[in-house]
Scaffold this motif. Structure first.
Motif, short mmCIF file in Angstrom:
data_model
loop_
_atom_site.label_atom_id
_atom_site.label_comp_id
_atom_site.label_asym_id
_atom_site.label_seq_id
_atom_site.Cartn_x
_atom_site.Cartn_y
_atom_site.Cartn_z
N ARG A 56 0.81 -1.14 0.06
CA ARG A 56 -0.03 0.04 -0.04
C ARG A 56 0.79 1.27 0.00
O ARG A 56 0.67 2.23 -0.53
N ARG A 114 0.84 4.10 -2.85
CA ARG A 114 0.73 5.46 -2.56
C ARG A 114 1.91 6.20 -2.90
O ARG A 114 1.76 7.39 -2.50
N ASN A 118 -1.16 2.92 17.36
CA ASN A 118 -1.73 2.41 16.08
C ASN A 118 -2.46 3.27 15.19
O ASN A 118 -3.09 4.19 15.63
N1 CAA Z 1 -0.73 1.49 8.05
C1 CAA Z 1 -0.03 2.27 7.39
N2 CAA Z 1 -0.42 3.61 6.66
C2 CAA Z 1 -1.95 3.88 6.98
C3 CAA Z 1 -2.64 2.87 7.91
C4 CAA Z 1 -2.04 1.75 8.15
N3 CAA Z 1 -2.85 0.80 9.06
N4 CAA Z 1 -3.76 3.38 7.77
C5 CAA Z 1 -3.59 4.50 7.22
N5 CAA Z 1 -2.54 4.85 6.74
C6 CAA Z 1 -2.00 6.07 6.23
C7 CAA Z 1 -2.53 6.00 4.75
O1 CAA Z 1 -1.72 5.66 3.71
C8 CAA Z 1 -2.49 7.62 4.36
O2 CAA Z 1 -1.24 8.22 4.12
P1 CAA Z 1 -1.19 9.34 3.07
O3 CAA Z 1 -2.33 10.47 3.47
O4 CAA Z 1 0.32 9.59 3.08
O5 CAA Z 1 -1.58 8.75 2.00
C9 CAA Z 1 -2.83 8.14 5.77
O6 CAA Z 1 -2.54 7.31 6.76
C10 CAA Z 1 -4.30 8.54 6.05
O7 CAA Z 1 -5.27 7.36 5.77
P2 CAA Z 1 -6.64 7.17 4.98
O8 CAA Z 1 -6.75 8.52 4.07
O9 CAA Z 1 -6.76 6.02 4.60
O10 CAA Z 1 -7.51 7.29 6.20
P3 CAA Z 1 -7.84 8.44 7.22
O11 CAA Z 1 -7.28 9.69 6.86
O12 CAA Z 1 -9.12 8.17 7.91
O13 CAA Z 1 -6.75 8.05 8.47
C11 CAA Z 1 -5.90 6.96 10.50
C12 CAA Z 1 -6.73 6.74 9.26
C13 CAA Z 1 -4.66 7.02 10.18
C14 CAA Z 1 -6.33 5.49 11.14
C15 CAA Z 1 -6.63 8.22 11.11
O14 CAA Z 1 -7.93 7.98 11.01
C16 CAA Z 1 -6.05 8.39 12.60
O15 CAA Z 1 -5.15 8.95 12.98
N6 CAA Z 1 -6.83 7.74 13.79
C17 CAA Z 1 -6.47 7.99 15.10
C18 CAA Z 1 -5.64 6.96 15.24
C19 CAA Z 1 -5.27 6.65 16.87
O16 CAA Z 1 -5.85 7.72 17.68
N7 CAA Z 1 -4.28 5.99 17.25
C20 CAA Z 1 -3.92 5.84 18.51
C21 CAA Z 1 -4.70 4.78 19.10
S1 CAA Z 1 -4.29 4.35 20.79
C22 CAA Z 1 -3.05 3.49 20.78
O17 CAA Z 1 -2.71 3.01 19.71
C23 CAA Z 1 -2.36 2.90 22.02
C24 CAA Z 1 -3.06 1.98 22.99
O18 CAA Z 1 -2.38 1.38 23.78
C25 CAA Z 1 -4.61 1.76 22.81
#
Ligand code: CAA
Length: 286
Positions: free
Chosen positions: A53, A57, A145
């Motif tokens: 992916r 991209r 994550n």
């Molecule tokens: N792996 C790699 N890259 C990813 C990905 C993944 N699983 N998911 C999304 N991306 C990348 C995409 O490639 C995209 O990159 P570009 O803009 O450079 O092309 C970018 O992230 C945005 O992705 P999307 O357009 O597909 O989707 P989005 O804009 O909705 O973003 C998201 C998805 C990155 C998950 C965003 O919604 C986000 O940051 N959400 C919040 C996540 C968060 O709060 N995480 C912390 C969780 S708490 C934790 O992890 C700790 C714990 O102990 C529980």
């Protein structure tokens, strides 16, 4: 200190696969341990899909993708971690399982100065450190994550962790292009101590019928510019993981704020774990 060139990752679920991918993309040789051939294959597929992916991209050339893939190797046997300079465990958020892994790694990793890091988000790091004979080289290194996207790493020294281990871990986070912040060894550290009560409050809102999941999520996405609302985020984290984190935090503070609500427990019991099981607060394609 020289940069890390040989990393071990134990567990190739959501977090382990992300950590392994980021390390391989940073030029590090990564050996990944998984319990069974099936889970190893699922982990390999998750990393490969993510690398593909990134290449699609345009974030990674095909040549760099292939080089990253070639730096990954899989094993079912923790004794294959013998030559590693740094090992991160990212197995299930369960104290007994993590303690067993640390104990076995301690015996397996030959260099007594090698660092054993835990990606726990809520279990006391010191409990894991004292299970080994190198408590000075055990530290918390908590990723977020999706690991390839989130720049933060929490670095959590236990009471037993040496200052040199802290510095080497901070340097290693930099090698992975992550920004470290440091927190005391208290359940939830910085981010989950703030995030988990918020997520659990959203579950309680659904439970009490105050609002529907989509309305709650839109509220926080459109009203507060969060990239995703709390219930979508719970589905991303995994409801079982969120429950385990909340239980550890409740165990530590005895604050009702951290107690997993009944709805969360029932959803986990039903196997509605979020994205990874295809159903949580929302449903997902396979
Ligand atoms: N792996 C790699 N890259 C990813 C990905 C993944 N699983 N998911 C999304 N991306 C990348 C995409 O490639 C995209 O990159 P570009 O803009 O450079 O092309 C970018 O992230 C945005 O992705 P999307 O357009 O597909 O989707 P989005 O804009 O909705 O973003 C998201 C998805 C990155 C998950 C965003 O919604 C986000 O940051 N959400 C919040 C996540 C968060 O709060 N995480 C912390 C969780 S708490 C934790 O992890 C700790 C714990 O102990 C529980």
């Amino acid at each position: 200190m020289d940069p890390i060139t040989r990393l071990g990752v134990v567990g190739c679920g959501l977090m382990g696969s992300g950590i392994a991918e980021v390390a391989a993309r940073s030029g590090i040789d990564v050996r990944i341990a998984e319990a069974t051939p099936d889970t190893a294959e699922a982990g390999r597929r998750r990393i490969t899909d993510s690398l593909d992916r990134a290449a699609r991209r345009g974030k990674l050339s095909e040549e760099h993708r292939d080089q990253a893939r070639a730096r990954l190797s899989f094993t079912h046997d923790l004794s294959d971690m013998a030559d590693r300079q740094f090992v991160i465990e990212a197995v299930a958020e369960n104290r007994d399982i993590k303690t067993d892994v640390l104990r076995v790694l301690d015996k397996a990793v030959a260099d007594p100065t090698a660092i054993l890091a835990t990606n726990t988000s809520s279990i006391p790091v010191v409990d894991l450190a004292v299970a080994t004979e190198r408590p000075g080289q055990v530290i918390g290194m908590h990723f977020f994550n999706p690991v390839p996207v989130q720049r933060l790493v929490e670095v959590i020294p236990a009471l037993t962790t040496s200052q040199e281990t802290v510095q080497r871990t901070r340097d290693f986070a930099g090698q992975l292009s992550k920004q470290p912040i440091q927190a005391a060894d208290r359940s939830g550290f910085v981010v989950n101590a703030l995030l988990v009560p918020y997520l659990l409050s959203a579950v309680r809102m659904v439970e009490s019928g105050s609002a529907r999941p989509d309305d709650i999520d839109q509220g926080m996405e459109l009203g507060c510019a969060h990239p995703m609302g709390p219930l979508r985020l719970l589905d991303l984290i995994g409801l079982d993981t969120a429950q385990a984190i909340a239980e550890s935090m409740y165990d530590e503070y005895k604050e009702p704020l951290y107690a997993p609500p009944a709805l969360l427990r029932r959803m986990v019991a039903a196997g509605h774990l979020g994205r990874k099981s295809g159903r949580g607060f929302y449903t997902y394609d396979a």
